[in-house]
Design a protein around this motif. Structure first.
Motif, PDB file in Angstrom:
ATOM      1  N   PRO A   1       0.806  -1.224   0.000  1.00  0.00           N
ATOM      2  CA  PRO A   1       0.000   0.000   0.000  1.00  0.00           C
ATOM      3  C   PRO A   1       0.843   1.280   0.000  1.00  0.00           C
ATOM      4  CG  PRO A   1      -0.845  -1.554   1.612  1.00  0.00           C
ATOM      5  CD  PRO A   1       0.443  -2.122   1.099  1.00  0.00           C
ATOM      6  N   SER A   2       2.037   1.219   0.538  1.00  0.00           N
ATOM      7  CA  SER A   2       2.902   2.407   0.600  1.00  0.00           C
ATOM      8  C   SER A   2       3.598   2.728  -0.720  1.00  0.00           C
ATOM      9  CB  SER A   2       3.962   2.216   1.688  1.00  0.00           C
ATOM     10  OG  SER A   2       4.770   1.091   1.364  1.00  0.00           O
ATOM     11  N   CYS A   3       3.462   1.865  -1.715  1.00  0.00           N
ATOM     12  CA  CYS A   3       4.142   2.068  -3.005  1.00  0.00           C
ATOM     13  C   CYS A   3       3.461   3.187  -3.797  1.00  0.00           C
ATOM     14  CB  CYS A   3       4.123   0.771  -3.815  1.00  0.00           C
ATOM     15  SG  CYS A   3       4.801   0.955  -5.473  1.00  0.00           S
ATOM     16  N   ASN A   4       4.256   4.155  -4.248  1.00  0.00           N
ATOM     17  CA  ASN A   4       3.756   5.244  -5.086  1.00  0.00           C
ATOM     18  C   ASN A   4       4.277   5.168  -6.516  1.00  0.00           C
ATOM     19  OD1 ASN A   4       2.237   6.628  -3.052  1.00  0.00           O
ATOM     20  ND2 ASN A   4       4.186   7.232  -2.167  1.00  0.00           N
ATOM     21  N   TYR A   5       5.495   4.646  -6.679  1.00  0.00           N
ATOM     22  CA  TYR A   5       6.131   4.482  -7.988  1.00  0.00           C
ATOM     23  C   TYR A   5       6.816   3.135  -8.036  1.00  0.00           C
ATOM     24  CZ  TYR A   5       5.450   9.441  -8.882  1.00  0.00           C
ATOM     25  OH  TYR A   5       4.889  10.666  -9.084  1.00  0.00           O
ATOM     26  N   PHE A   6       6.843   2.532  -9.241  1.00  0.00           N
ATOM     27  CA  PHE A   6       7.506   1.240  -9.378  1.00  0.00           C
ATOM     28  C   PHE A   6       8.106   1.110 -10.767  1.00  0.00           C
ATOM     29  CE2 PHE A   6       3.156   0.580 -10.723  1.00  0.00           C
ATOM     30  CZ  PHE A   6       3.264  -0.241 -11.839  1.00  0.00           C
ATOM     31  N   ASP A   7       8.999   0.140 -10.902  1.00  0.00           N
ATOM     32  CA  ASP A   7       9.604  -0.208 -12.183  1.00  0.00           C
ATOM     33  C   ASP A   7       9.139  -1.601 -12.574  1.00  0.00           C
ATOM     34  OD1 ASP A   7      11.165   2.138 -12.053  1.00  0.00           O
ATOM     35  OD2 ASP A   7      12.846   1.085 -11.136  1.00  0.00           O
ATOM     36  N   ILE A   8       9.083  -1.847 -13.864  1.00  0.00           N
ATOM     37  CA  ILE A   8       8.918  -3.202 -14.388  1.00  0.00           C
ATOM     38  C   ILE A   8      10.282  -3.576 -14.952  1.00  0.00           C
ATOM     39  CG2 ILE A   8       7.783  -4.698 -16.068  1.00  0.00           C
ATOM     40  CD1 ILE A   8       5.443  -2.681 -16.067  1.00  0.00           C
ATOM     41  N   LEU A   9      10.885  -4.605 -14.392  1.00  0.00           N
ATOM     42  CA  LEU A   9      12.210  -5.024 -14.838  1.00  0.00           C
ATOM     43  C   LEU A   9      12.235  -6.521 -15.081  1.00  0.00           C
ATOM     44  CD1 LEU A   9      14.504  -3.012 -12.394  1.00  0.00           C
ATOM     45  CD2 LEU A   9      13.914  -2.455 -14.745  1.00  0.00           C
ATOM     46  N   GLU A  10      12.717  -6.893 -16.239  1.00  0.00           N
ATOM     47  CA  GLU A  10      12.937  -8.294 -16.581  1.00  0.00           C
ATOM     48  C   GLU A  10      14.433  -8.537 -16.394  1.00  0.00           C
ATOM     49  OE1 GLU A  10      11.289 -11.179 -20.040  1.00  0.00           O
ATOM     50  OE2 GLU A  10      12.357  -9.400 -20.732  1.00  0.00           O
ATOM     51  N   ILE A  11      14.765  -9.367 -15.454  1.00  0.00           N
ATOM     52  CA  ILE A  11      16.168  -9.615 -15.105  1.00  0.00           C
ATOM     53  C   ILE A  11      16.608 -10.879 -15.837  1.00  0.00           C
ATOM     54  CG2 ILE A  11      17.782 -10.021 -13.221  1.00  0.00           C
ATOM     55  CD1 ILE A  11      15.678  -8.488 -11.450  1.00  0.00           C
ATOM     56  N   ILE A  12      17.391 -10.668 -16.917  1.00  0.00           N
ATOM     57  CA  ILE A  12      17.792 -11.779 -17.782  1.00  0.00           C
ATOM     58  C   ILE A  12      19.265 -11.643 -18.164  1.00  0.00           C
ATOM     59  CG2 ILE A  12      15.466 -12.127 -18.659  1.00  0.00           C
ATOM     60  CD1 ILE A  12      16.272 -10.636 -21.208  1.00  0.00           C
ATOM     61  N   PRO A  13      19.896 -12.756 -18.565  1.00  0.00           N
ATOM     62  CA  PRO A  13      21.328 -12.735 -18.896  1.00  0.00           C
ATOM     63  C   PRO A  13      21.629 -12.393 -20.359  1.00  0.00           C
ATOM     64  CG  PRO A  13      20.547 -14.978 -18.891  1.00  0.00           C
ATOM     65  CD  PRO A  13      19.367 -14.116 -18.484  1.00  0.00           C
ATOM     66  N   GLU A  14      20.790 -11.582 -20.972  1.00  0.00           N
ATOM     67  CA  GLU A  14      20.998 -11.188 -22.365  1.00  0.00           C
ATOM     68  C   GLU A  14      20.343  -9.837 -22.606  1.00  0.00           C
ATOM     69  OE1 GLU A  14      17.415 -13.434 -24.696  1.00  0.00           O
ATOM     70  OE2 GLU A  14      19.058 -14.710 -24.023  1.00  0.00           O
ATOM     71  N   THR A  15      20.592  -9.259 -23.769  1.00  0.00           N
ATOM     72  CA  THR A  15      19.987  -7.973 -24.101  1.00  0.00           C
ATOM     73  C   THR A  15      18.527  -8.164 -24.481  1.00  0.00           C
ATOM     74  OG1 THR A  15      20.664  -8.163 -26.401  1.00  0.00           O
ATOM     75  CG2 THR A  15      22.181  -7.027 -24.904  1.00  0.00           C
ATOM     76  N   GLY A  16      17.790  -7.055 -24.530  1.00  0.00           N
ATOM     77  CA  GLY A  16      16.404  -7.105 -24.978  1.00  0.00           C
ATOM     78  C   GLY A  16      15.391  -7.298 -23.869  1.00  0.00           C
ATOM     79  N   ALA A  17      15.772  -7.060 -22.628  1.00  0.00           N
ATOM     80  CA  ALA A  17      14.850  -7.235 -21.508  1.00  0.00           C
ATOM     81  C   ALA A  17      13.741  -6.182 -21.542  1.00  0.00           C
ATOM     82  CB  ALA A  17      15.612  -7.133 -20.194  1.00  0.00           C
ATOM     83  N   PHE A  18      12.549  -6.568 -21.109  1.00  0.00           N
ATOM     84  CA  PHE A  18      11.466  -5.600 -20.938  1.00  0.00           C
ATOM     85  C   PHE A  18      11.803  -4.723 -19.744  1.00  0.00           C
ATOM     86  CE2 PHE A  18       8.698  -9.017 -22.900  1.00  0.00           C
ATOM     87  CZ  PHE A  18       8.535  -8.353 -24.102  1.00  0.00           C
ATOM     88  N   GLU A  19      11.599  -3.419 -19.929  1.00  0.00           N
ATOM     89  CA  GLU A  19      11.920  -2.476 -18.866  1.00  0.00           C
ATOM     90  C   GLU A  19      11.043  -1.234 -19.007  1.00  0.00           C
ATOM     91  OE1 GLU A  19      15.661   0.380 -18.201  1.00  0.00           O
ATOM     92  OE2 GLU A  19      16.172  -1.762 -18.114  1.00  0.00           O
ATOM     93  N   ALA A  20      10.402  -0.851 -17.921  1.00  0.00           N
ATOM     94  CA  ALA A  20       9.640   0.400 -17.858  1.00  0.00           C
ATOM     95  C   ALA A  20       9.880   0.958 -16.456  1.00  0.00           C
ATOM     96  CB  ALA A  20       8.160   0.153 -18.097  1.00  0.00           C
ATOM     97  N   ARG A  21      10.271   2.207 -16.387  1.00  0.00           N
ATOM     98  CA  ARG A  21      10.674   2.787 -15.104  1.00  0.00           C
ATOM     99  C   ARG A  21       9.760   3.925 -14.675  1.00  0.00           C
ATOM    100  NH1 ARG A  21      15.499   0.892 -13.129  1.00  0.00           N
ATOM    101  NH2 ARG A  21      16.731  -0.293 -14.603  1.00  0.00           N
ATOM    102  N   ASN A  22       9.733   4.117 -13.360  1.00  0.00           N
ATOM    103  CA  ASN A  22       9.029   5.244 -12.730  1.00  0.00           C
ATOM    104  C   ASN A  22       7.555   5.318 -13.109  1.00  0.00           C
ATOM    105  OD1 ASN A  22      11.395   6.171 -11.386  1.00  0.00           O
ATOM    106  ND2 ASN A  22      12.087   6.989 -13.355  1.00  0.00           N
TER     107      ASN A  22
END
Length: 128
Positions: free
Chosen positions: A93-114
């Motif tokens: 409930p205290s979260c106001n901002y978050f990131d979407i991060l795909e943590i993978i051992p190669e390029t091309g990860a999905f990422e959306a910040r703030n």
């Protein structure tokens, strides 16, 4: 003919109290991925998370729709866009901002910040 049978079930008070404090919360992310039609591929790894700015507790992926899970992949369609949906564990409930991060051992990860949190916990994100 259907008959409704009403039966009283006794539940231990401590169990009832625990259940009343549980809330099933989920975060729904509608995604669009873009690329070269019939050339670029996409997929999601199970190591994609929502990461709140206010804490280190990651929300795990629970379900995915219209996208392949690694190691499988699929081609970008004729329009150059594909749409899919990811469902994650709820955020604190205290979260106001978050990131979407795909943590993978190669390029091309999905990422959306703030990403600013909203009351519905339903979001739309475009991954280029």
């Amino acid at each position: 003919m259907n008959t409704l049978i009403e039966e009283k079930i006794d539940i231990a008070p401590e169990l009832l109290e625990q259940c009343s404090t549980l809330e099933e919360k989920q975060v729904i992310v509608h995604c669009t991925v873009t690329g070269i039609p019939y050339y670029n591929t996409f997929r999601v790894w199970p190591t994609i998370y929502l990461i709140p700015k206010e804490s280190d507790k990651k929300s795990k992926l629970l379900h995915y729709f219209n996208i392949e899970m690694y190691p499988a992949s699929q081609l970008i369609g004729a329009t150059g866009q594909n749409h899919f949906t990811l469902i994650f564990e709820g955020l604190a409930p205290s979260c106001n901002y978050f990131d979407i991060l795909e943590i993978i051992p190669e390029t091309g990860a999905f990422e959306a910040r703030n990403i600013a949190r909203n009351e519905s916990d339903v979001y739309s994100v475009i991954f280029d």
